[in-house]
Design a protein around this motif. Structure first.
Motif, PDB file in Angstrom:
ATOM      1  N   PHE A 138       0.836  -1.190   0.000  1.00  0.00           N
ATOM      2  CA  PHE A 138       0.000   0.000   0.000  1.00  0.00           C
ATOM      3  C   PHE A 138       0.880   1.253   0.000  1.00  0.00           C
ATOM      4  N   GLY A 139       1.857   1.289   0.914  1.00  0.00           N
ATOM      5  CA  GLY A 139       2.760   2.438   1.003  1.00  0.00           C
ATOM      6  C   GLY A 139       3.630   2.608  -0.233  1.00  0.00           C
ATOM      7  N   LEU A 140       4.193   1.488  -0.714  1.00  0.00           N
ATOM      8  CA  LEU A 140       5.028   1.560  -1.923  1.00  0.00           C
ATOM      9  C   LEU A 140       4.221   2.021  -3.130  1.00  0.00           C
ATOM     10  N   GLY A 141       3.006   1.506  -3.247  1.00  0.00           N
ATOM     11  CA  GLY A 141       2.157   1.915  -4.367  1.00  0.00           C
ATOM     12  C   GLY A 141       1.829   3.388  -4.318  1.00  0.00           C
ATOM     13  N   LEU A 142       1.505   3.871  -3.126  1.00  0.00           N
ATOM     14  CA  LEU A 142       1.177   5.286  -2.962  1.00  0.00           C
ATOM     15  C   LEU A 142       2.384   6.172  -3.263  1.00  0.00           C
ATOM     16  N   LEU A 143       3.556   5.786  -2.760  1.00  0.00           N
ATOM     17  CA  LEU A 143       4.779   6.555  -3.040  1.00  0.00           C
ATOM     18  C   LEU A 143       5.121   6.544  -4.526  1.00  0.00           C
ATOM     19  N   THR A 144       5.019   5.389  -5.145  1.00  0.00           N
ATOM     20  CA  THR A 144       5.340   5.279  -6.578  1.00  0.00           C
ATOM     21  C   THR A 144       4.392   6.122  -7.410  1.00  0.00           C
ATOM     22  N   MET A 145       3.089   6.065  -7.099  1.00  0.00           N
ATOM     23  CA  MET A 145       2.115   6.881  -7.832  1.00  0.00           C
ATOM     24  C   MET A 145       2.400   8.361  -7.664  1.00  0.00           C
ATOM     25  N   THR A 146       2.673   8.778  -6.441  1.00  0.00           N
ATOM     26  CA  THR A 146       2.923  10.198  -6.154  1.00  0.00           C
ATOM     27  C   THR A 146       4.182  10.692  -6.859  1.00  0.00           C
ATOM     28  N   PHE A 147       5.226   9.885  -6.814  1.00  0.00           N
ATOM     29  CA  PHE A 147       6.510  10.296  -7.401  1.00  0.00           C
ATOM     30  C   PHE A 147       6.435  10.379  -8.926  1.00  0.00           C
ATOM     31  N   PHE A 148       5.836   9.376  -9.547  1.00  0.00           N
ATOM     32  CA  PHE A 148       5.856   9.323 -11.015  1.00  0.00           C
ATOM     33  C   PHE A 148       4.681  10.032 -11.682  1.00  0.00           C
ATOM     34  N   LEU A 155      16.199   9.950 -15.678  1.00  0.00           N
ATOM     35  CA  LEU A 155      16.748   8.741 -15.072  1.00  0.00           C
ATOM     36  C   LEU A 155      15.878   7.515 -15.387  1.00  0.00           C
ATOM     37  N   PHE A 156      14.559   7.678 -15.339  1.00  0.00           N
ATOM     38  CA  PHE A 156      13.634   6.591 -15.656  1.00  0.00           C
ATOM     39  C   PHE A 156      12.996   6.881 -17.012  1.00  0.00           C
ATOM     40  N   PRO A 157      13.267   6.041 -18.011  1.00  0.00           N
ATOM     41  CA  PRO A 157      12.807   6.348 -19.367  1.00  0.00           C
ATOM     42  C   PRO A 157      11.285   6.236 -19.557  1.00  0.00           C
ATOM     43  N   PRO A 211       8.281   6.750 -17.267  1.00  0.00           N
ATOM     44  CA  PRO A 211       7.666   7.061 -15.973  1.00  0.00           C
ATOM     45  C   PRO A 211       6.205   6.618 -15.883  1.00  0.00           C
ATOM     46  N   SER A 212       5.495   6.636 -17.002  1.00  0.00           N
ATOM     47  CA  SER A 212       4.076   6.229 -16.958  1.00  0.00           C
ATOM     48  C   SER A 212       3.949   4.749 -16.596  1.00  0.00           C
ATOM     49  N   LEU A 213       4.936   3.940 -17.005  1.00  0.00           N
ATOM     50  CA  LEU A 213       4.925   2.517 -16.658  1.00  0.00           C
ATOM     51  C   LEU A 213       5.045   2.342 -15.140  1.00  0.00           C
ATOM     52  N   PHE A 214       5.927   3.125 -14.524  1.00  0.00           N
ATOM     53  CA  PHE A 214       6.083   3.061 -13.067  1.00  0.00           C
ATOM     54  C   PHE A 214       4.842   3.601 -12.352  1.00  0.00           C
ATOM     55  N   TYR A 215       4.216   4.624 -12.947  1.00  0.00           N
ATOM     56  CA  TYR A 215       2.998   5.173 -12.372  1.00  0.00           C
ATOM     57  C   TYR A 215       1.899   4.103 -12.325  1.00  0.00           C
ATOM     58  N   PHE A 216       1.721   3.385 -13.429  1.00  0.00           N
ATOM     59  CA  PHE A 216       0.706   2.326 -13.477  1.00  0.00           C
ATOM     60  C   PHE A 216       1.088   1.141 -12.580  1.00  0.00           C
TER      61      PHE A 216
END
Length: 198
Positions: free
Chosen positions: A10-20, A27-29, A31-36
């Protein structure tokens, strides 16, 4: 342990969504993939939490299992002839929510929207459905040789219709009843054979 894993996801998902969500770096080619991926972790954690029993439920199950084990070990064991038992049936219809969870924190946002819309009487998409509930119990009358009195024992509620339950009982023929030696109101009707049939 499963709930801890769910909270971490839950926390990792929330952080990943917020960041990306607004990421514009190089650095990350993708970002939408990481967001999803963050959305998937977040939703997966919610589903994991929904279907993981709480500590209270786990403790209640442990207590029940210990009480049954104690009755089997220390109680009076009575052999029950299932062909001599009575089956009582009770059927009714009730309204249930199609979506949502008893814990509001685990209700997904679209489920909450459906519930809110239905509460004010709007919309043609109803969150309520009519469900037919079928319940039966097994009633066993036992003549206690020590007291000379007839004692009545009723099984737990079984979610099967009378015909289906009678079929399983005819197939099984016998089962055991474990009765507390001090308090005859404390007993365990062994219906584990029904778990094998489900």
């Amino acid at each position: 342990m499963r709930r801890i894993l769910a909270y971490i996801l839950f926390g990792l998902g929330l952080l990943t969504m917020t960041f990306f969500r607004e990421y514009t770096g190089a650095l990350f080619p993708y970002p939408s993939l990481f967001y999803f991926l963050g959305i998937a972790m977040f939703l997966g954690a919610l589903l994991f939490l929904r279907y993981t029993p709480t500590t209270k439920e786990i403790n209640a199950q442990k207590q029940l299992t210990a009480a049954i084990a104690d009755l089997k070990l220390n109680g009076n064991r009575i052999r029950v002839d299932l062909t001599q038992c009575e089956v009582k049936e009770h059927n009714y219809a009730e309204e249930r929510e199609r979506y949502g969870h008893s814990n509001p924190l685990l209700t997904l946002s679209f489920e909450g929207d459906i519930q809110a819309w239905n509460a004010i009487g709007g919309g043609s998409f109803r969150n309520i459905e009519q469900v037919q509930v079928t319940q039966t119990v097994i009633v066993f009358n036992y003549l206690n040789q020590q007291t000379g009195k007839m004692e009545k024992y009723v099984s737990r509620v079984i979610p099967k219709d009378k015909v289906t339950l009678s079929f399983y009982m005819d197939k099984q023929k016998q089962t055991d009843l474990y009765v507390d030696k001090v308090n005859s109101n404390n007993y365990y009707f062994d219906l584990e054979f029904l778990n094998n049939e489900c």
